[in-house]
Write an enzyme that holds these catalytic residues in place. Structure first.
Site, PDB file in Angstrom:
ATOM      1  CE  LYS A   1     -21.096 -14.917   8.705  1.00 24.47           C
ATOM      2  NZ  LYS A   1     -21.373 -13.846   9.686  1.00 24.47           N
TER       3      LYS A   1
ATOM      4  N   GLY B   1      -8.115  -7.950  -0.047  1.00 25.05           N
ATOM      5  CA  GLY B   1      -8.177  -8.873   1.087  1.00 25.05           C
ATOM      6  C   GLY B   1      -7.410 -10.159   0.871  1.00 25.05           C
TER       7      GLY B   1
ATOM      8  NE  ARG C   1      -4.144  -1.685   2.038  1.00 23.79           N
ATOM      9  CZ  ARG C   1      -4.984  -2.102   2.968  1.00 23.79           C
ATOM     10  NH1 ARG C   1      -4.649  -2.024   4.248  1.00 23.79           N
ATOM     11  NH2 ARG C   1      -6.153  -2.583   2.633  1.00 23.79           N
TER      12      ARG C   1
ATOM     13  N   GLY D   1     -12.775  -4.276   1.474  1.00 22.59           N
ATOM     14  CA  GLY D   1     -14.101  -3.769   1.861  1.00 22.59           C
ATOM     15  C   GLY D   1     -14.643  -2.793   0.833  1.00 22.59           C
TER      16      GLY D   1
HETATM   17  P1  AMP Z   1     -13.354 -13.854   3.763  1.00 26.51           P
HETATM   18  O1  AMP Z   1     -12.785 -12.953   4.807  1.00 26.51           O
HETATM   19  O2  AMP Z   1     -14.825 -13.978   3.792  1.00 26.51           O
HETATM   20  O3  AMP Z   1     -12.790 -13.568   2.371  1.00 26.51           O
HETATM   21  O4  AMP Z   1     -12.866 -15.306   4.146  1.00 26.51           O
HETATM   22  C1  AMP Z   1     -11.531 -15.675   4.108  1.00 26.51           C
HETATM   23  C2  AMP Z   1     -11.377 -16.828   5.010  1.00 26.51           C
HETATM   24  O5  AMP Z   1     -12.176 -17.904   4.566  1.00 26.51           O
HETATM   25  C3  AMP Z   1      -9.963 -17.327   5.044  1.00 26.51           C
HETATM   26  O6  AMP Z   1      -9.440 -17.129   6.343  1.00 26.51           O
HETATM   27  C4  AMP Z   1     -10.108 -18.822   4.750  1.00 26.51           C
HETATM   28  O7  AMP Z   1      -9.347 -19.633   5.592  1.00 26.51           O
HETATM   29  C5  AMP Z   1     -11.564 -19.067   5.000  1.00 26.51           C
HETATM   30  N1  AMP Z   1     -12.026 -20.247   4.250  1.00 26.51           N
HETATM   31  C6  AMP Z   1     -11.953 -20.468   2.930  1.00 26.51           C
HETATM   32  N2  AMP Z   1     -12.419 -21.704   2.646  1.00 26.51           N
HETATM   33  C7  AMP Z   1     -12.782 -22.291   3.791  1.00 26.51           C
HETATM   34  C8  AMP Z   1     -13.306 -23.556   4.163  1.00 26.51           C
HETATM   35  N3  AMP Z   1     -13.562 -24.467   3.226  1.00 26.51           N
HETATM   36  N4  AMP Z   1     -13.536 -23.802   5.446  1.00 26.51           N
HETATM   37  C9  AMP Z   1     -13.267 -22.878   6.381  1.00 26.51           C
HETATM   38  N5  AMP Z   1     -12.787 -21.651   6.116  1.00 26.51           N
HETATM   39  C10 AMP Z   1     -12.530 -21.358   4.828  1.00 26.51           C
END
Ligand code: AMP
Length: 390
Positions: A199, A349, A34, A372
């Site tokens: 999520k 991210g 950054r 974000g």
């Molecule tokens: P996000 O912040 O929503 O982009 O989520 C990223 C996170 O999702 C990372 O820390 C990954 O470890 C987690 N993630 C990705 N795939 C899986 C999975 N199959 N089971 C659990 N966590 C996951």
């Protein structure tokens, strides 16, 4: 879009809101991307003989103990190395000492102000865009440039507050981010969206906004299991986002032709990198198993779709990429995109972190500095930090 080139900068006191929210471990900056991305705007102002006043947040400041952890002093020192010149540093975000430092500045000097979120300790003044604070900071300069894409989706005193009192523009970094993302407003086709991460709830707005425009939405990562459950399959101990189950059912019903779900997974019994995994058909996950990465067949299927894309956007890893074993297919798809010259945007991210670690960040069409802000852009929302520019 009003950019730095539209401003009369010559000999002016310019405030640049940068995104120096960099990871610091034991006082050392471990990823300065950054900062490097901010140099172009800073240098442009120096070339125009400005007195350059830089502001940024770093981390979150909720209590006294957060102050030392989020001190911008290491950033000032590193910036000085990057610019090959002295960078003055004000330990305070306001007051006589800061004002005197600014009054002594000459054309070509650079000063970094302490973490703007130090002001959050006193009633969240920065994060709530306190009117008095924005007015005060604006009084320190004559012109304002917002180049902090990572906080453009927030209305804070250091972006929206200052912008409302000074002639303003976006810097080169924000210009680059918006130029890349705006291709998705009227995308060429096939337009492929890849979503992963933990999520479903975090991606609902993006799916709602893009499902009409996208030709295919490939879903992997933790969020894919809620879609599988919505189809009635056993997902064992895999991530499940119960609140989003109805949403998944509705999207599958209305846009089932566009949503592409994994057909196989790397499954194991515990959330650890230590156990061996098995490749299993998506329909055969047992009650005591959890999926931690997409499988081989799924990766090949995603590659076949991505191969045809005229443009693609990717947000969120397809597996638990922090574990060596489960980053494999995220990295493989990144490699495929790079080797096949797919015009792909990485939405900030975790997926950018994964691309950086694997050496692909510089090779993709665009890697965003703001997760974000990119998500909110993809949701079709306006970004207050940019809308405030006038
Ligand atoms: P996000 O912040 O929503 O982009 O989520 C990223 C996170 O999702 C990372 O820390 C990954 O470890 C987690 N993630 C990705 N795939 C899986 C999975 N199959 N089971 C659990 N966590 C996951």
């Amino acid at each position: 879009m009003k950019t730095v080139k539209d401003l009369d900068l010559e000999n002016k006191k310019v405030i640049i809101r940068c995104d120096f929210n960099v990871p610091i471990v034991d006082g050392k900056i471990v990823d300065d991307t950054r900062m490097v991305e901010s140099l172009k705007t800073i240098q442009y102002c120096l070339d125009h003989h400005c007195k350059v006043i830089l502001m940024s947040h770093l981390g979150r400041v909720k209590e006294e103990a957060d102050l030392a952890k989020n001190d911008l002093a290491p950033v000032a020192a590193h910036l000085s190395e990057l610019l090959h010149k002295e960078v003055l540093f004000s330990k305070k975000t306001r007051g006589q000492e800061l004002e005197e430092m600014i009054s002594r500045m000459e054309a070509g000097d650079v000063l970094l102000v302490q973490n703007t979120r130090y002001e959050d300790l006193d009633g969240k003044k920065e994060s709530s865009n306190d009117e008095e604070l924005g007015t005060y900071w604006a009084s320190l300069g004559e012109v304002f440039i917002n180049d902090a894409f990572g906080t453009a989706h927030r209305a804070h005193a250091s972006n929206v507050g200052i912008a409302s009192h000074l002639p303003s523009a976006v810097g080169f970094l924000i210009e680059k981010e918006l130029t890349a993302l705006s291709v998705l407003d009227n995308p060429p086709h096939p337009f492929v969206v890849i979503l992963g991460g933990a999520k479903v709830a975090d991606k609902i707005g993006v799916i709602e906004n893009l499902v009409g425009k996208a030709d295919k939405i490939l879903i992997g990562g933790g969020m894919s299991y809620t879609f599988l459950k919505a189809q009635g399959y056993e997902i064992g101990k895999s991530l499940f986002d119960e609140e989003s189950l109805d949403f998944c059912k509705r999207v599958l019903k209305e846009h089932g032709d566009k949503i592409v779900l994994p057909v196989d997974y790397a499954v194991t019994n515990e959330f650890t990198n230590d156990e061996e995994y098995r490749l299993k058909d998506a329909k055969e996950i047992a009650a005591d198993e959890m999926g931690l990465d997409i499988g081989e067949k799924t990766t090949m299927m995603f590659e076949d779709i991505l191969k045809e894309a005229a443009i693609a956007i990717w947000n969120g890893p397809l597996g638990v990429y922090e574990f060596e074993k489960y980053k494999k297919n995220t990295v493989r798809l990144l490699e495929f995109a790079v080797e096949n010259n797919i015009k792909i945007i990485l939405g900030g991210g975790d997926i950018v972190a994964a691309a950086t670690a694997a050496g692909y960040k510089e090779k993709v069409y665009h890697a965003s500095t703001g997760g974000g802000a990119t998500l909110e852009y993809l949701e079709g929302k306006g970004l207050p930090g940019i809308e405030a520019i006038h």
